[in-house]
Design a protein around this motif. Structure first.
Motif, PDB file in Angstrom:
ATOM      1  N   SER A  77      45.546  74.203  56.755  1.00 25.92           N
ATOM      2  CA  SER A  77      46.876  73.850  56.245  1.00 25.92           C
ATOM      3  C   SER A  77      47.937  73.989  57.329  1.00 25.92           C
ATOM      4  CB  SER A  77      47.245  74.720  55.042  1.00 25.92           C
ATOM      5  OG  SER A  77      46.371  74.461  53.969  1.00 25.92           O
ATOM      6  N   ALA A  78      47.825  75.034  58.151  1.00 23.22           N
ATOM      7  CA  ALA A  78      48.783  75.227  59.247  1.00 23.22           C
ATOM      8  C   ALA A  78      48.672  74.097  60.253  1.00 23.22           C
ATOM      9  CB  ALA A  78      48.548  76.574  59.924  1.00 23.22           C
ATOM     10  N   VAL A  79      47.455  73.778  60.672  1.00 21.94           N
ATOM     11  CA  VAL A  79      47.255  72.740  61.690  1.00 21.94           C
ATOM     12  C   VAL A  79      47.739  71.384  61.180  1.00 21.94           C
ATOM     13  CG1 VAL A  79      45.512  71.498  63.032  1.00 21.94           C
ATOM     14  CG2 VAL A  79      45.380  73.978  62.820  1.00 21.94           C
ATOM     15  N   LEU A  80      47.432  71.053  59.939  1.00 20.60           N
ATOM     16  CA  LEU A  80      47.854  69.758  59.393  1.00 20.60           C
ATOM     17  C   LEU A  80      49.368  69.666  59.253  1.00 20.60           C
ATOM     18  CD1 LEU A  80      45.038  69.210  56.750  1.00 20.60           C
ATOM     19  CD2 LEU A  80      45.296  68.102  58.987  1.00 20.60           C
ATOM     20  N   ARG A  81      50.023  70.750  58.855  1.00 16.76           N
ATOM     21  CA  ARG A  81      51.479  70.736  58.737  1.00 16.76           C
ATOM     22  C   ARG A  81      52.142  70.649  60.118  1.00 16.76           C
ATOM     23  NH1 ARG A  81      53.507  71.637  53.663  1.00 16.76           N
ATOM     24  NH2 ARG A  81      51.913  72.131  52.152  1.00 16.76           N
ATOM     25  N   ILE A  82      51.544  71.303  61.102  1.00 17.79           N
ATOM     26  CA  ILE A  82      52.069  71.210  62.463  1.00 17.79           C
ATOM     27  C   ILE A  82      51.967  69.769  62.951  1.00 17.79           C
ATOM     28  CG2 ILE A  82      51.668  71.879  64.877  1.00 17.79           C
ATOM     29  CD1 ILE A  82      50.720  74.656  63.678  1.00 17.79           C
ATOM     30  N   ALA A  83      50.802  69.160  62.776  1.00 17.39           N
ATOM     31  CA  ALA A  83      50.617  67.769  63.207  1.00 17.39           C
ATOM     32  C   ALA A  83      51.617  66.853  62.508  1.00 17.39           C
ATOM     33  CB  ALA A  83      49.189  67.316  62.931  1.00 17.39           C
ATOM     34  N   GLY A  88      55.660  60.659  64.235  1.00 19.56           N
ATOM     35  CA  GLY A  88      54.905  59.518  64.747  1.00 19.56           C
ATOM     36  C   GLY A  88      53.535  59.410  64.099  1.00 19.56           C
ATOM     37  N   ALA A  89      52.571  58.985  64.904  1.00 22.83           N
ATOM     38  CA  ALA A  89      51.206  58.794  64.411  1.00 22.83           C
ATOM     39  C   ALA A  89      50.573  60.103  63.953  1.00 22.83           C
ATOM     40  CB  ALA A  89      50.346  58.152  65.491  1.00 22.83           C
ATOM     41  N   TRP A  90      51.078  61.230  64.435  1.00 19.62           N
ATOM     42  CA  TRP A  90      50.504  62.524  64.042  1.00 19.62           C
ATOM     43  C   TRP A  90      50.711  62.808  62.566  1.00 19.62           C
ATOM     44  CZ3 TRP A  90      47.122  63.560  67.345  1.00 19.62           C
ATOM     45  CH2 TRP A  90      47.324  63.243  68.673  1.00 19.62           C
ATOM     46  N   ARG A  91      51.670  62.134  61.934  1.00 21.71           N
ATOM     47  CA  ARG A  91      51.883  62.304  60.487  1.00 21.71           C
ATOM     48  C   ARG A  91      50.657  61.872  59.679  1.00 21.71           C
ATOM     49  NH1 ARG A  91      57.215  62.885  58.429  1.00 21.71           N
ATOM     50  NH2 ARG A  91      58.693  63.064  60.127  1.00 21.71           N
ATOM     51  N   LEU A  92      49.846  61.008  60.264  1.00 18.98           N
ATOM     52  CA  LEU A  92      48.642  60.543  59.568  1.00 18.98           C
ATOM     53  C   LEU A  92      47.649  61.672  59.307  1.00 18.98           C
ATOM     54  CD1 LEU A  92      48.050  57.149  61.404  1.00 18.98           C
ATOM     55  CD2 LEU A  92      49.046  57.525  59.132  1.00 18.98           C
ATOM     56  N   ALA A  93      47.771  62.766  60.037  1.00 15.22           N
ATOM     57  CA  ALA A  93      46.885  63.910  59.808  1.00 15.22           C
ATOM     58  C   ALA A  93      47.013  64.429  58.379  1.00 15.22           C
ATOM     59  CB  ALA A  93      47.190  65.027  60.802  1.00 15.22           C
ATOM     60  N   ALA A  94      48.144  64.172  57.750  1.00 11.57           N
ATOM     61  CA  ALA A  94      48.354  64.632  56.375  1.00 11.57           C
ATOM     62  C   ALA A  94      47.321  64.052  55.416  1.00 11.57           C
ATOM     63  CB  ALA A  94      49.762  64.272  55.912  1.00 11.57           C
ATOM     64  N   VAL A  95      46.702  62.944  55.780  1.00 12.14           N
ATOM     65  CA  VAL A  95      45.662  62.344  54.945  1.00 12.14           C
ATOM     66  C   VAL A  95      44.518  63.344  54.730  1.00 12.14           C
ATOM     67  CG1 VAL A  95      43.925  60.513  54.861  1.00 12.14           C
ATOM     68  CG2 VAL A  95      46.246  59.995  55.587  1.00 12.14           C
ATOM     69  N   ALA A  96      44.251  64.184  55.723  1.00 16.08           N
ATOM     70  CA  ALA A  96      43.171  65.175  55.613  1.00 16.08           C
ATOM     71  C   ALA A  96      43.444  66.185  54.500  1.00 16.08           C
ATOM     72  CB  ALA A  96      42.962  65.892  56.942  1.00 16.08           C
ATOM     73  N   GLU A  97      44.697  66.318  54.079  1.00 18.80           N
ATOM     74  CA  GLU A  97      45.010  67.240  52.982  1.00 18.80           C
ATOM     75  C   GLU A  97      44.440  66.748  51.643  1.00 18.80           C
ATOM     76  OE1 GLU A  97      49.285  68.005  53.430  1.00 18.80           O
ATOM     77  OE2 GLU A  97      48.676  70.014  54.087  1.00 18.80           O
ATOM     78  N   LEU A  98      43.974  65.502  51.607  1.00 21.29           N
ATOM     79  CA  LEU A  98      43.320  64.998  50.403  1.00 21.29           C
ATOM     80  C   LEU A  98      41.940  65.629  50.216  1.00 21.29           C
ATOM     81  CD1 LEU A  98      44.278  61.215  50.670  1.00 21.29           C
ATOM     82  CD2 LEU A  98      45.305  62.962  49.193  1.00 21.29           C
ATOM     83  N   LEU A  99      41.352  66.126  51.302  1.00 22.28           N
ATOM     84  CA  LEU A  99      40.067  66.822  51.213  1.00 22.28           C
ATOM     85  C   LEU A  99      40.281  68.182  50.566  1.00 22.28           C
ATOM     86  CD1 LEU A  99      38.732  66.093  54.811  1.00 22.28           C
ATOM     87  CD2 LEU A  99      37.967  65.028  52.686  1.00 22.28           C
ATOM     88  N   PRO A 100      39.292  68.687  49.862  1.00 24.06           N
ATOM     89  CA  PRO A 100      39.438  70.025  49.265  1.00 24.06           C
ATOM     90  C   PRO A 100      39.702  71.069  50.358  1.00 24.06           C
ATOM     91  CG  PRO A 100      37.486  68.923  48.412  1.00 24.06           C
ATOM     92  CD  PRO A 100      38.013  68.075  49.534  1.00 24.06           C
ATOM     93  N   ARG A 101      40.652  71.953  50.083  1.00 31.33           N
ATOM     94  CA  ARG A 101      41.020  72.973  51.072  1.00 31.33           C
ATOM     95  C   ARG A 101      39.816  73.828  51.472  1.00 31.33           C
ATOM     96  NH1 ARG A 101      45.718  77.547  50.494  1.00 31.33           N
ATOM     97  NH2 ARG A 101      45.268  78.537  52.484  1.00 31.33           N
ATOM     98  N   ALA A 102      38.952  74.144  50.540  1.00 31.21           N
ATOM     99  CA  ALA A 102      37.783  74.971  50.857  1.00 31.21           C
ATOM    100  C   ALA A 102      36.919  74.290  51.920  1.00 31.21           C
ATOM    101  CB  ALA A 102      36.969  75.244  49.599  1.00 31.21           C
ATOM    102  N   LEU A 103      36.764  72.991  51.827  1.00 31.84           N
ATOM    103  CA  LEU A 103      35.971  72.243  52.806  1.00 31.84           C
ATOM    104  C   LEU A 103      36.679  72.215  54.162  1.00 31.84           C
ATOM    105  CD1 LEU A 103      33.487  70.458  53.312  1.00 31.84           C
ATOM    106  CD2 LEU A 103      34.847  68.511  52.552  1.00 31.84           C
ATOM    107  N   ARG A 104      37.996  71.918  54.146  1.00 27.47           N
ATOM    108  CA  ARG A 104      38.770  71.903  55.400  1.00 27.47           C
ATOM    109  C   ARG A 104      38.732  73.264  56.084  1.00 27.47           C
ATOM    110  NH1 ARG A 104      43.535  70.442  52.272  1.00 27.47           N
ATOM    111  NH2 ARG A 104      44.447  72.236  53.301  1.00 27.47           N
ATOM    112  N   ASP A 105      38.928  74.324  55.300  1.00 26.93           N
ATOM    113  CA  ASP A 105      38.961  75.665  55.881  1.00 26.93           C
ATOM    114  C   ASP A 105      37.580  76.119  56.355  1.00 26.93           C
ATOM    115  OD1 ASP A 105      41.675  75.803  55.576  1.00 26.93           O
ATOM    116  OD2 ASP A 105      41.633  77.207  53.891  1.00 26.93           O
TER     117      ASP A 105
END
Length: 137
Positions: A77-83, A88-105
């Protein structure tokens, strides 16, 4: 007149080469100077976290943390919010927040567990250049 918002603070493992590379990446892409930085091992970093009611053992930092508007984010969550904050194009990283947090973490923790072996570590925290010193706590 309202006071300007405090810059967001990124806490990072100051001896981790991967983490230092991430900080350098953010500095290169943060033209607005939105972020300031604190090594988790530093007294200033520990004091700011303590003021937020958080205590991270300086000997075992496991995550990049983001303090934004009084809220502390960790792991993916920290890395995605920083991105996202880089714009710019780094805002697209927010798409990864659609994945379950447990999987991302889980993916984040896997990399964190192996970061010293894969990327190495330093004996001490990096020292910022005089031009960047104001952005480091």
């Amino acid at each position: 007149m309202p006071s300007p918002a405090a810059p967001d603070t990124i806490f990072f493992d100051g001896v981790c080469n991967l983490c230092n590379g991430f900080v350098q990446f953010v500095i290169r892409h943060d033209a607005a100077g939105r972020y300031r930085f604190a090594a988790l091992q530093s007294e200033a970093g520990q004091a700011l976290l303590a003021a937020q009611g958080q205590a991270i053992p300086a000997a075992a930092p496991e995550s990049v943390l983001l303090l934004r508007q009084g809220r502390l984010y960790s792991h993916s969550s920290a890395v995605l919010r920083i991105a996202h904050g880089l714009g710019g194009a780094w805002r697209l990283a927010a798409v990864a927040e659609l994945l379950p947090r447990a999987l991302r973490d889980a993916a984040y923790r896997f990399v964190a567990r192996h970061r010293y072996r894969w990327f190495g570590r330093e004996e001490s925290c990096m020292l910022p250049t005089p031009a960047l010193k104001a952005r480091f706590l």
